[in-house]
Write a protein that holds these residues in place. Sequence first.
Motif, PDB file in Angstrom:
ATOM      1  N   ALA A 106       0.766  -1.179  -0.144  1.00  0.00           N
ATOM      2  CA  ALA A 106       0.063  -0.160  -0.071  1.00  0.00           C
ATOM      3  C   ALA A 106       0.866   1.393   0.054  1.00  0.00           C
ATOM      4  N   PHE A 107       0.339   2.349  -0.927  1.00  0.00           N
ATOM      5  CA  PHE A 107       1.190   3.395  -0.847  1.00  0.00           C
ATOM      6  C   PHE A 107       0.296   4.630  -0.915  1.00  0.00           C
ATOM      7  N   LYS A 108       0.919   5.756  -0.464  1.00  0.00           N
ATOM      8  CA  LYS A 108       0.389   7.141  -0.621  1.00  0.00           C
ATOM      9  C   LYS A 108       1.042   7.849  -1.868  1.00  0.00           C
ATOM     10  N   VAL A 109       0.172   8.159  -2.835  1.00  0.00           N
ATOM     11  CA  VAL A 109       0.733   9.044  -4.122  1.00  0.00           C
ATOM     12  C   VAL A 109       0.920  10.436  -3.693  1.00  0.00           C
TER      13      VAL A 109
ATOM     14  N   SER B 131       8.220   5.984   6.005  1.00  0.00           N
ATOM     15  CA  SER B 131       8.866   7.216   5.997  1.00  0.00           C
ATOM     16  C   SER B 131       9.660   7.612   4.734  1.00  0.00           C
ATOM     17  N   ILE B 132       9.501   6.842   3.809  1.00  0.00           N
ATOM     18  CA  ILE B 132      10.297   6.843   2.600  1.00  0.00           C
ATOM     19  C   ILE B 132       9.469   7.026   1.456  1.00  0.00           C
ATOM     20  N   VAL B 133      10.188   7.905   0.487  1.00  0.00           N
ATOM     21  CA  VAL B 133       9.492   8.158  -0.764  1.00  0.00           C
ATOM     22  C   VAL B 133      10.096   7.901  -1.912  1.00  0.00           C
ATOM     23  N   ILE B 134       9.663   7.123  -2.779  1.00  0.00           N
ATOM     24  CA  ILE B 134      10.387   6.316  -3.524  1.00  0.00           C
ATOM     25  C   ILE B 134       9.866   6.533  -5.123  1.00  0.00           C
ATOM     26  N   ASP B 135      10.534   6.794  -6.161  1.00  0.00           N
ATOM     27  CA  ASP B 135       9.781   6.986  -7.773  1.00  0.00           C
ATOM     28  C   ASP B 135       9.296   5.765  -8.165  1.00  0.00           C
ATOM     29  N   ALA B 136       8.348   5.953  -8.932  1.00  0.00           N
ATOM     30  CA  ALA B 136       7.904   4.827  -9.657  1.00  0.00           C
ATOM     31  C   ALA B 136       7.518   5.150 -10.985  1.00  0.00           C
TER      32      ALA B 136
END
Length: 278
Positions: A210-213, A232-237
């Motif tokens: 599950a992710f927050k966009v 706590s991380i933000v990753i490119d997709a």
Amino acid sequence: RLNAAGRLDDMTLGIQCLLADSEVEATQIAHRLQDLNVQRRSIEADMQDGANLSLDDIDVANQFAISMYQVDWHQGVIGILASRIKERYHRPVIAFADAGGGLLKGSGRSIASLHLRDALDLLSKHQPDLILKFGGHAMAAGLTIKQVDFKLFNHSFEAVVKSLITEADLESILEVDGSLDSHEMTFQVAQTLENQVWGQGFAPPLFCDAFKVVNQRVLGEKHLKLSLKKDSIVIDAICFNQPEFLPDQIQAAYQLQTNSYNGSQKVQLNVRYVVSET
């Protein structure tokens, strides 16, 4: 890029690149291969647009197979087109192109429940004059028919496939390898996975989380570039062939991969399937 040479020009060009005696010679040939691959992508995009228009007029949900032909399709790209349509509709697909002399050359891709070569063999036994020649294996095959026989082949292939598989086989099942901890979403882990050998029956890992966009924008009018947050991380997709924006909260099936651009090396998620969390 090596495949593009055989699809659009002469496959020996790729062999010459691999056997080049110097880096200069190899680079020159590689640039020609790159140009051919760009051309192949353009041809494929045009063919995909034409196929989508035709599929809008077909009741795919009530069919067991898809057979398609357009007079301007390129022989070297119909296999890729068949694969794309098969992935979208989860049905055996055969795409045909004009081979000259009143003949059509077809390239087919199948789903796990149907052995495509055996299906064509059964069809040729039922109607010996319909398929002039064919060959292949469980998941892919090639064949030649007369242009005037396309409609007959379409109906006959549908009947054979319907006799060999059930409606349940047409339901696409996405198998995932579970969740991936946020601290494992690193360039090193992605590189390790990419360095392994994957293939038919041994697919690369597909994770689900599950992710927050956090951010999203459209690339080239048909792909989504995303920033996704987990813990706590933000990753490119990247989400290919998805021109519409996603909701704020999603459940995504993805592959971990490396992304090298302008000398920068980063990790990104290749989102293969997504549903809303809300």
